[in-house]
Design a protein around this motif. Structure first.
Motif, PDB file in Angstrom:
ATOM      1  N   MET A 107       0.841  -1.195   0.000  1.00  0.00           N
ATOM      2  CA  MET A 107       0.000   0.000   0.000  1.00  0.00           C
ATOM      3  C   MET A 107       0.878   1.248   0.000  1.00  0.00           C
ATOM      4  O   MET A 107       1.006   1.935   1.004  1.00  0.00           O
ATOM      5  N   ASP A 108       1.534   1.502  -1.096  1.00  0.00           N
ATOM      6  CA  ASP A 108       2.429   2.647  -1.242  1.00  0.00           C
ATOM      7  C   ASP A 108       1.588   3.920  -1.308  1.00  0.00           C
ATOM      8  O   ASP A 108       0.779   4.091  -2.218  1.00  0.00           O
ATOM      9  N   ALA A 140       9.772  12.633  13.936  1.00  0.00           N
ATOM     10  CA  ALA A 140       8.580  12.050  14.571  1.00  0.00           C
ATOM     11  C   ALA A 140       7.323  12.439  13.788  1.00  0.00           C
ATOM     12  O   ALA A 140       6.465  11.589  13.526  1.00  0.00           O
ATOM     13  N   GLU A 141       7.220  13.698  13.391  1.00  0.00           N
ATOM     14  CA  GLU A 141       6.065  14.148  12.603  1.00  0.00           C
ATOM     15  C   GLU A 141       6.032  13.465  11.235  1.00  0.00           C
ATOM     16  O   GLU A 141       4.967  13.109  10.734  1.00  0.00           O
ATOM     17  N   HIS A 142       7.194  13.301  10.637  1.00  0.00           N
ATOM     18  CA  HIS A 142       7.334  12.661   9.324  1.00  0.00           C
ATOM     19  C   HIS A 142       6.729  11.263   9.347  1.00  0.00           C
ATOM     20  O   HIS A 142       5.941  10.895   8.474  1.00  0.00           O
ATOM     21  N   PHE A 143       7.070  10.484  10.358  1.00  0.00           N
ATOM     22  CA  PHE A 143       6.546   9.126  10.441  1.00  0.00           C
ATOM     23  C   PHE A 143       5.118   9.090  10.962  1.00  0.00           C
ATOM     24  O   PHE A 143       4.333   8.224  10.563  1.00  0.00           O
ATOM     25  N   ARG A 144       4.756  10.024  11.823  1.00  0.00           N
ATOM     26  CA  ARG A 144       3.377  10.064  12.325  1.00  0.00           C
ATOM     27  C   ARG A 144       2.395  10.255  11.170  1.00  0.00           C
ATOM     28  O   ARG A 144       1.368   9.579  11.097  1.00  0.00           O
ATOM     29  N   ALA A 145       2.716  11.137  10.240  1.00  0.00           N
ATOM     30  CA  ALA A 145       1.830  11.383   9.093  1.00  0.00           C
ATOM     31  C   ALA A 145       1.658  10.124   8.254  1.00  0.00           C
ATOM     32  O   ALA A 145       0.542   9.775   7.856  1.00  0.00           O
ATOM     33  N   GLN A 146       2.744   9.425   7.998  1.00  0.00           N
ATOM     34  CA  GLN A 146       2.666   8.199   7.208  1.00  0.00           C
ATOM     35  C   GLN A 146       1.913   7.102   7.963  1.00  0.00           C
ATOM     36  O   GLN A 146       1.063   6.416   7.399  1.00  0.00           O
ATOM     37  N   HIS A 147       2.221   6.958   9.235  1.00  0.00           N
ATOM     38  CA  HIS A 147       1.566   5.918  10.033  1.00  0.00           C
ATOM     39  C   HIS A 147       0.075   6.203  10.192  1.00  0.00           C
ATOM     40  O   HIS A 147      -0.742   5.265  10.150  1.00  0.00           O
ATOM     41  N   ASP A 148      -0.277   7.459  10.353  1.00  0.00           N
ATOM     42  CA  ASP A 148      -1.704   7.815  10.427  1.00  0.00           C
ATOM     43  C   ASP A 148      -2.409   7.445   9.131  1.00  0.00           C
ATOM     44  O   ASP A 148      -3.557   6.993   9.149  1.00  0.00           O
ATOM     45  N   TYR A 150      -1.646   4.949   7.128  1.00  0.00           N
ATOM     46  CA  TYR A 150      -1.861   3.500   7.141  1.00  0.00           C
ATOM     47  C   TYR A 150      -2.972   3.114   8.114  1.00  0.00           C
ATOM     48  O   TYR A 150      -3.778   2.242   7.815  1.00  0.00           O
ATOM     49  N   ARG A 151      -3.000   3.751   9.267  1.00  0.00           N
ATOM     50  CA  ARG A 151      -4.045   3.434  10.243  1.00  0.00           C
ATOM     51  C   ARG A 151      -5.430   3.774   9.700  1.00  0.00           C
ATOM     52  O   ARG A 151      -6.393   3.073   9.976  1.00  0.00           O
ATOM     53  N   HIS A 152      -5.511   4.837   8.923  1.00  0.00           N
ATOM     54  CA  HIS A 152      -6.795   5.252   8.357  1.00  0.00           C
ATOM     55  C   HIS A 152      -7.212   4.368   7.175  1.00  0.00           C
ATOM     56  O   HIS A 152      -8.375   3.988   7.056  1.00  0.00           O
ATOM     57  N   TRP A 154      -5.792   1.324   6.158  1.00  0.00           N
ATOM     58  CA  TRP A 154      -5.564  -0.114   6.222  1.00  0.00           C
ATOM     59  C   TRP A 154      -5.557  -0.608   7.664  1.00  0.00           C
ATOM     60  O   TRP A 154      -4.627  -1.285   8.103  1.00  0.00           O
ATOM     61  N   PRO A 155      -6.587  -0.278   8.442  1.00  0.00           N
ATOM     62  CA  PRO A 155      -6.581  -0.612   9.867  1.00  0.00           C
ATOM     63  C   PRO A 155      -6.534  -2.116  10.141  1.00  0.00           C
ATOM     64  O   PRO A 155      -5.905  -2.538  11.124  1.00  0.00           O
ATOM     65  N   THR A 156      -7.156  -2.913   9.294  1.00  0.00           N
ATOM     66  CA  THR A 156      -7.151  -4.360   9.557  1.00  0.00           C
ATOM     67  C   THR A 156      -5.752  -4.944   9.428  1.00  0.00           C
ATOM     68  O   THR A 156      -5.375  -5.818  10.201  1.00  0.00           O
ATOM     69  N   ARG A 157      -4.983  -4.455   8.465  1.00  0.00           N
ATOM     70  CA  ARG A 157      -3.617  -4.960   8.286  1.00  0.00           C
ATOM     71  C   ARG A 157      -2.774  -4.671   9.519  1.00  0.00           C
ATOM     72  O   ARG A 157      -1.969  -5.496   9.955  1.00  0.00           O
ATOM     73  N   LEU A 158      -2.947  -3.495  10.096  1.00  0.00           N
ATOM     74  CA  LEU A 158      -2.112  -3.109  11.226  1.00  0.00           C
ATOM     75  C   LEU A 158      -2.439  -3.900  12.487  1.00  0.00           C
ATOM     76  O   LEU A 158      -1.610  -3.998  13.387  1.00  0.00           O
ATOM     77  N   ARG A 159      -3.613  -4.493  12.542  1.00  0.00           N
ATOM     78  CA  ARG A 159      -3.967  -5.338  13.693  1.00  0.00           C
ATOM     79  C   ARG A 159      -3.457  -6.783  13.526  1.00  0.00           C
ATOM     80  O   ARG A 159      -3.482  -7.550  14.474  1.00  0.00           O
ATOM     81  N   GLU A 160      -3.008  -7.113  12.331  1.00  0.00           N
ATOM     82  CA  GLU A 160      -2.525  -8.463  12.062  1.00  0.00           C
ATOM     83  C   GLU A 160      -1.153  -8.693  12.685  1.00  0.00           C
ATOM     84  O   GLU A 160      -0.369  -7.754  12.880  1.00  0.00           O
TER      85      GLU A 160
END
Length: 165
Positions: A107-108, A140-148, A150-152, A154-160
Motif C-alpha cells: 500500500m504505497d 517524529a512528525e514525518h513518520f506520524r503522518a505516514q503511520h496515520d 496507514y491506520r486510516h 488499512w486498519p485491519t492490516r495493522l492489527r494483524e
C-alpha cells in the motif's frame, strides 16, 4: 570478515520472532516512530552532517517512482550513517525494512510522496544545521503522518500479526 552486515537479514529473522511473540504491524510502526527520531537527533550532531544532507535539501520530482524510492532510501540511509551508532542503526533499518516490505510494498501512499519529499528537505536542513531537537521532532512528525495514513486506510492490516518472511 566472512560477510557483510545486512539489515534485511536481521529483518527476516526478527519477523519470525515478532510473529512468534504475537507482535502486530501497529506495534512495529510504533517502534519505528520511537527509533527514527533518535537517529535524526544523533545525525544532527555528526560533524559531517552538512555534506551528507546536501543532496536532500532540494526536493526531487516525486512523480517518478524509481527516483522517489531511491531518494527516500538514500535519505534515510544518510541519516542512519550520520547517527553513527551501529546497534541503533541496524535495529532501525531492520524495523524499517519490515515496514517497507510488509506494509508499504502492499500500500504505497503515492499521494503522500510530494509531502514526504518536502519533509526530507526540511529534515535535511535541520540535520545539516545541527538542530538535534528539531530534527527529532520533525522525524517524529514525518513518520506520524505516514503511520496515520496507514491506520486510516488499512486498519485491519495493522492489527494483524507480523508475518515471517
Amino acid at each position: 570478515v566472512v560477510g557483510s552486515v545486512d539489515a534485511a537479514n536481521l529483518a527476516h529473522t526478527a519477523s519470525l520472532y515478532f510473529h512468534l511473540g504475537a507482535a502486530t504491524y501497529d506495534q512495529l510502526l510504533r517502534t519505528q516512530a520511537l527509533l527514527e527520531p533518535v537517529c535524526a537527533q544523533l545525525a544532527a550532531r555528526h560533524p559531517h552532517r552538512r555534506t551528507a544532507m546536501q543532496p536532500f535539501l532540494v526536493p526531487i520530482d516525486a512523480s517518478i517512482e524509481r527516483t522517489y524510492h531511491r531518494h527516500a532510501h538514500d535519505f534515510h540511509n544518510a541519516v542512519y550513517r550520520l547517527a553513527a551508532n551501529p546497534v541503533l542503526t541496524l535495529l532501525t533499518q531492520a524495523v524499517t525494512h519490515i515496514v517497507t516490505d510488509h506494509v508499504v510494498a502492499a500500500m504505497d501512499p503515492v499521494e503522500l510522496r510530494p509531502a514526504i519529499v518536502h519533509e526530507h528537505a526540511v529534515l535535511g536542513r535541520a540535520i545539516a544545521g545541527g538542530q538535534s531537537e528539531e530534527a527529532s521532532r520533525l522525524m517524529a512528525e514525518h513518520f506520524r503522518a505516514q503511520h496515520d495514513y496507514y491506520r486510516h486506510h488499512w486498519p485491519t492490516r495493522l492489527r494483524e500479526l507480523i508475518e515471517w518472511r
